[in-house]
Enzyme design. Structure first.
Site, PDB file in Angstrom:
ATOM      1  N   HIS A 138       3.322 -13.746 -15.141  1.00 32.15           N
ATOM      2  CA  HIS A 138       2.562 -13.998 -13.911  1.00 32.15           C
ATOM      3  C   HIS A 138       1.538 -15.070 -14.222  1.00 32.15           C
ATOM      4  O   HIS A 138       0.717 -14.900 -15.127  1.00 32.15           O
ATOM      5  CB  HIS A 138       1.831 -12.732 -13.457  1.00 32.15           C
ATOM      6  CG  HIS A 138       2.699 -11.740 -12.772  1.00 32.15           C
ATOM      7  ND1 HIS A 138       2.313 -10.437 -12.549  1.00 32.15           N
ATOM      8  CD2 HIS A 138       3.939 -11.866 -12.228  1.00 32.15           C
ATOM      9  CE1 HIS A 138       3.284  -9.801 -11.898  1.00 32.15           C
ATOM     10  NE2 HIS A 138       4.280 -10.639 -11.702  1.00 32.15           N
ATOM     11  N   HIS A 174      -4.702 -11.155 -16.213  1.00 35.66           N
ATOM     12  CA  HIS A 174      -4.966  -9.812 -16.734  1.00 35.66           C
ATOM     13  C   HIS A 174      -5.230  -9.814 -18.244  1.00 35.66           C
ATOM     14  O   HIS A 174      -6.165  -9.153 -18.708  1.00 35.66           O
ATOM     15  CB  HIS A 174      -3.787  -8.881 -16.432  1.00 35.66           C
ATOM     16  CG  HIS A 174      -3.550  -8.658 -14.971  1.00 35.66           C
ATOM     17  ND1 HIS A 174      -2.523  -7.888 -14.498  1.00 35.66           N
ATOM     18  CD2 HIS A 174      -4.218  -9.105 -13.884  1.00 35.66           C
ATOM     19  CE1 HIS A 174      -2.552  -7.870 -13.168  1.00 35.66           C
ATOM     20  NE2 HIS A 174      -3.573  -8.601 -12.777  1.00 35.66           N
ATOM     21  N   GLU A 176       3.610  -4.177 -16.528  1.00 34.96           N
ATOM     22  CA  GLU A 176       2.722  -5.341 -16.453  1.00 34.96           C
ATOM     23  C   GLU A 176       1.509  -5.139 -17.353  1.00 34.96           C
ATOM     24  O   GLU A 176       0.934  -4.048 -17.417  1.00 34.96           O
ATOM     25  CB  GLU A 176       2.290  -5.578 -14.999  1.00 34.96           C
ATOM     26  CG  GLU A 176       1.423  -6.834 -14.852  1.00 34.96           C
ATOM     27  CD  GLU A 176       1.242  -7.293 -13.416  1.00 34.96           C
ATOM     28  OE1 GLU A 176       1.913  -6.759 -12.514  1.00 34.96           O
ATOM     29  OE2 GLU A 176       0.414  -8.200 -13.202  1.00 34.96           O
ATOM     30  N   TYR A 208       1.221  -1.295  -5.049  1.00 32.85           N
ATOM     31  CA  TYR A 208       0.024  -1.036  -5.869  1.00 32.85           C
ATOM     32  C   TYR A 208      -0.323   0.445  -5.929  1.00 32.85           C
ATOM     33  O   TYR A 208      -0.946   0.907  -6.875  1.00 32.85           O
ATOM     34  CB  TYR A 208      -1.188  -1.762  -5.273  1.00 32.85           C
ATOM     35  CG  TYR A 208      -1.150  -3.252  -5.414  1.00 32.85           C
ATOM     36  CD1 TYR A 208      -0.694  -3.837  -6.595  1.00 32.85           C
ATOM     37  CD2 TYR A 208      -1.584  -4.081  -4.391  1.00 32.85           C
ATOM     38  CE1 TYR A 208      -0.663  -5.214  -6.740  1.00 32.85           C
ATOM     39  CE2 TYR A 208      -1.559  -5.464  -4.528  1.00 32.85           C
ATOM     40  CZ  TYR A 208      -1.090  -6.012  -5.702  1.00 32.85           C
ATOM     41  OH  TYR A 208      -1.073  -7.370  -5.843  1.00 32.85           O
ATOM     42  N   HIS A 265       2.744  -1.643 -12.193  1.00 28.95           N
ATOM     43  CA  HIS A 265       1.501  -1.419 -12.923  1.00 28.95           C
ATOM     44  C   HIS A 265       1.614  -0.023 -13.504  1.00 28.95           C
ATOM     45  O   HIS A 265       1.831   0.937 -12.751  1.00 28.95           O
ATOM     46  CB  HIS A 265       0.296  -1.508 -11.979  1.00 28.95           C
ATOM     47  CG  HIS A 265       0.126  -2.855 -11.345  1.00 28.95           C
ATOM     48  ND1 HIS A 265      -0.854  -3.136 -10.436  1.00 28.95           N
ATOM     49  CD2 HIS A 265       0.814  -4.011 -11.508  1.00 28.95           C
ATOM     50  CE1 HIS A 265      -0.768  -4.416 -10.062  1.00 28.95           C
ATOM     51  NE2 HIS A 265       0.251  -4.956 -10.691  1.00 28.95           N
ATOM     52  N   HIS A 295       8.351  -6.252  -7.051  1.00 25.03           N
ATOM     53  CA  HIS A 295       7.081  -5.666  -7.510  1.00 25.03           C
ATOM     54  C   HIS A 295       6.869  -4.339  -6.775  1.00 25.03           C
ATOM     55  O   HIS A 295       6.963  -4.271  -5.558  1.00 25.03           O
ATOM     56  CB  HIS A 295       5.931  -6.639  -7.208  1.00 25.03           C
ATOM     57  CG  HIS A 295       4.651  -6.330  -7.944  1.00 25.03           C
ATOM     58  ND1 HIS A 295       4.013  -5.112  -7.833  1.00 25.03           N
ATOM     59  CD2 HIS A 295       3.901  -7.074  -8.800  1.00 25.03           C
ATOM     60  CE1 HIS A 295       2.920  -5.134  -8.589  1.00 25.03           C
ATOM     61  NE2 HIS A 295       2.828  -6.310  -9.186  1.00 25.03           N
ATOM     62  N   HIS A 309      -7.780 -12.860  -9.306  1.00 26.00           N
ATOM     63  CA  HIS A 309      -6.982 -14.068  -9.536  1.00 26.00           C
ATOM     64  C   HIS A 309      -7.655 -15.292  -8.915  1.00 26.00           C
ATOM     65  O   HIS A 309      -8.294 -15.194  -7.876  1.00 26.00           O
ATOM     66  CB  HIS A 309      -5.590 -13.915  -8.920  1.00 26.00           C
ATOM     67  CG  HIS A 309      -4.821 -12.750  -9.454  1.00 26.00           C
ATOM     68  ND1 HIS A 309      -3.529 -12.489  -9.094  1.00 26.00           N
ATOM     69  CD2 HIS A 309      -5.157 -11.770 -10.329  1.00 26.00           C
ATOM     70  CE1 HIS A 309      -3.097 -11.396  -9.715  1.00 26.00           C
ATOM     71  NE2 HIS A 309      -4.080 -10.938 -10.464  1.00 26.00           N
ATOM     72  N   GLU A 353       0.755 -15.777  -8.560  1.00 30.74           N
ATOM     73  CA  GLU A 353       0.154 -14.761  -7.669  1.00 30.74           C
ATOM     74  C   GLU A 353      -1.263 -15.195  -7.353  1.00 30.74           C
ATOM     75  O   GLU A 353      -2.190 -14.394  -7.347  1.00 30.74           O
ATOM     76  CB  GLU A 353       0.087 -13.395  -8.369  1.00 30.74           C
ATOM     77  CG  GLU A 353       1.403 -12.809  -8.806  1.00 30.74           C
ATOM     78  CD  GLU A 353       1.212 -11.515  -9.590  1.00 30.74           C
ATOM     79  OE1 GLU A 353       0.390 -11.489 -10.544  1.00 30.74           O
ATOM     80  OE2 GLU A 353       1.866 -10.536  -9.231  1.00 30.74           O
ATOM     81  N   ASP A 411      -9.943  -8.483 -13.169  1.00 29.76           N
ATOM     82  CA  ASP A 411      -8.726  -8.715 -12.368  1.00 29.76           C
ATOM     83  C   ASP A 411      -8.997  -9.330 -10.998  1.00 29.76           C
ATOM     84  O   ASP A 411      -8.777  -8.704  -9.973  1.00 29.76           O
ATOM     85  CB  ASP A 411      -7.920  -7.410 -12.212  1.00 29.76           C
ATOM     86  CG  ASP A 411      -6.548  -7.656 -11.569  1.00 29.76           C
ATOM     87  OD1 ASP A 411      -6.207  -8.825 -11.302  1.00 29.76           O
ATOM     88  OD2 ASP A 411      -5.839  -6.672 -11.334  1.00 29.76           O
ATOM     89  N   ARG A 425       0.834  -1.218   0.000  1.00 30.96           N
ATOM     90  CA  ARG A 425       0.000   0.000   0.000  1.00 30.96           C
ATOM     91  C   ARG A 425       0.862   1.259   0.000  1.00 30.96           C
ATOM     92  O   ARG A 425       0.345   2.370   0.117  1.00 30.96           O
ATOM     93  CB  ARG A 425      -0.941   0.013   1.205  1.00 30.96           C
ATOM     94  CG  ARG A 425      -1.846  -1.182   1.277  1.00 30.96           C
ATOM     95  CD  ARG A 425      -3.293  -0.853   0.935  1.00 30.96           C
ATOM     96  NE  ARG A 425      -3.938  -2.004   0.342  1.00 30.96           N
ATOM     97  CZ  ARG A 425      -4.293  -2.078  -0.935  1.00 30.96           C
ATOM     98  NH1 ARG A 425      -4.102  -1.092  -1.757  1.00 30.96           N
ATOM     99  NH2 ARG A 425      -4.873  -3.164  -1.396  1.00 30.96           N
ATOM    100  N   ASP A 448       0.710 -11.029 -17.513  1.00 30.10           N
ATOM    101  CA  ASP A 448      -0.086 -11.652 -16.463  1.00 30.10           C
ATOM    102  C   ASP A 448      -1.243 -12.401 -17.128  1.00 30.10           C
ATOM    103  O   ASP A 448      -2.057 -11.789 -17.834  1.00 30.10           O
ATOM    104  CB  ASP A 448      -0.596 -10.558 -15.499  1.00 30.10           C
ATOM    105  CG  ASP A 448      -1.330 -11.127 -14.297  1.00 30.10           C
ATOM    106  OD1 ASP A 448      -2.260 -11.927 -14.494  1.00 30.10           O
ATOM    107  OD2 ASP A 448      -0.981 -10.751 -13.165  1.00 30.10           O
TER     108      ASP A 448
HETATM  109 ZN    ZN Z   1      -3.918  -8.870 -10.876  1.00 31.68          ZN
HETATM  110 FE    FE Z   2       0.299  -9.742 -11.882  1.00 27.97          FE
HETATM  111 FE    FE Z   3       1.054  -6.872 -10.476  1.00 25.44          FE
END
Ligand code: ZN
Ligand code: FE
Ligand code: FE
Length: 277
Positions: A211, A179, A142, A70, A107, A67, A226, A256, A224, A37, A176
């Site tokens: 991913h 995605h 990504e 987010y 992202h 990574h 998973h 993921e 989105d 976060r 991904d």
């Molecule tokens: Zn995702």
């Molecule tokens: Fe991903």
């Molecule tokens: Fe990601």
């Protein structure tokens, strides 16, 4: 050789992640550079990193994937949020130099009513301020599901970001599976055609990591969410094809999926059993 791992918690440091990876049968892993976060990164622990590098070398752990949080949004309308994105990415890349030759995935961002054009402009602006050929990390964009106003919802948008970036040789793409499927690319029924399109628009030489996620939603849903491997709308055969595809089989794969370590261990073992040597 199948290079596969999953997302691990970075809270206990690099050596702990390396050991965890080996314990679940992985030979690479992904981790957040800091709280997903956002917020401050922990100070660099040189001793932990030295121990990790030795451990990774003797246990066959290959290139690892960091990574970005987010909350990193390079194309926010809010200059304060853009500043956070710039400073966070610059700091992350500096820190990754302690493990040279790593990869860093982010992202691209959400343009929130400014339009994808402006979004792409702001993202390239940030990359042009940060990317420096002295850095050894490959920075990955990504592929996104296109939820809300996400930039990177199709291959063309990623291509445009790459085109606008001065040191574009430092950029790659992380595909991904959840995605792209949610984004409308039918890797379930026509993986070859999707990869041909990727090659035509971006170039397969840019593809550096995958991913592996099944999807709770359907083709083109732009959702989105998973799902565990084989339990979603992509299905087990898609993953069999993905990890063995000639254009993909030598790339590193990262799970993921919604799993604990035991679940990841089982998925890794299952995927290993699918891999044609
Ligand atoms: Zn995702
Ligand atoms: Fe991903
Ligand atoms: Fe990601």
């Amino acid at each position: 050789m199948l290079r596969i791992g999953c997302h691990l918690s970075s809270s206990k440091g690099y050596l702990a992640m390396g050991k965890e990876a080996v314990r679940i049968g992985a030979n690479t892993f992904q981790f957040f550079t800091r709280n997903p976060r956002g917020g401050k990164a922990k100070p660099i622990d040189e001793e932990d990193i030295a121990k990790y590098r030795e451990f990774a070398g003797s246990n066959g752990i290959g290139v690892i994937l960091a990574h970005a949080p987010y909350t990193l949004n390079a194309c926010s309308a809010d200059p304060g949020i853009r500043k956070f994105a710039r400073e966070t990415m610059a700091d992350d890349l500096q820190r990754l130099e302690y493990i040279p030759g790593s990869m860093y995935n982010f992202h691209p961002g959400s343009h929130v009513k400014q339009g994808a054009e402006r979004g792409k402009e702001l993202i390239t602006e940030m990359l042009n301020e940060i990317l420096d050929p002295a850095l050894s990390t490959v920075v990955l964009l990504e592929t996104m599901a296109g939820k809300g106003s996400e930039v990177g919802r199709n291959f063309e948008e990623l291509r445009a970001i790459i085109d606008g970036t001065h040191y574009d040789e430092m950029l790659g793409v992380c595909l991904d599976t959840c995605h792209v499927f949610d984004g409308g690319y039918d890797i379930r029924n026509d993986l070859d055609a999707v990869l041909e399109e990727f090659d035509r628009i971006i170039g397969l030489d840019r593809l550096k990591a995958v991913h592996l996620n099944d999807s709770k939603n359907t083709l083109g849903s732009h959702k989105d969410r998973h799902e565990k491997i084989g339990k979603g709308n992509l299905g087990i055969d898609t993953f069999r094809s993905v990890i063995n595809h000639p254009a993909l089989r030598d790339l590193p794969f990262y799970l993921e999926t919604p799993n604990d370590l035991e679940g990841y261990k089982n998925e890794i073992a299952m995927l290993r059993s699918f891999y044609v040597k």
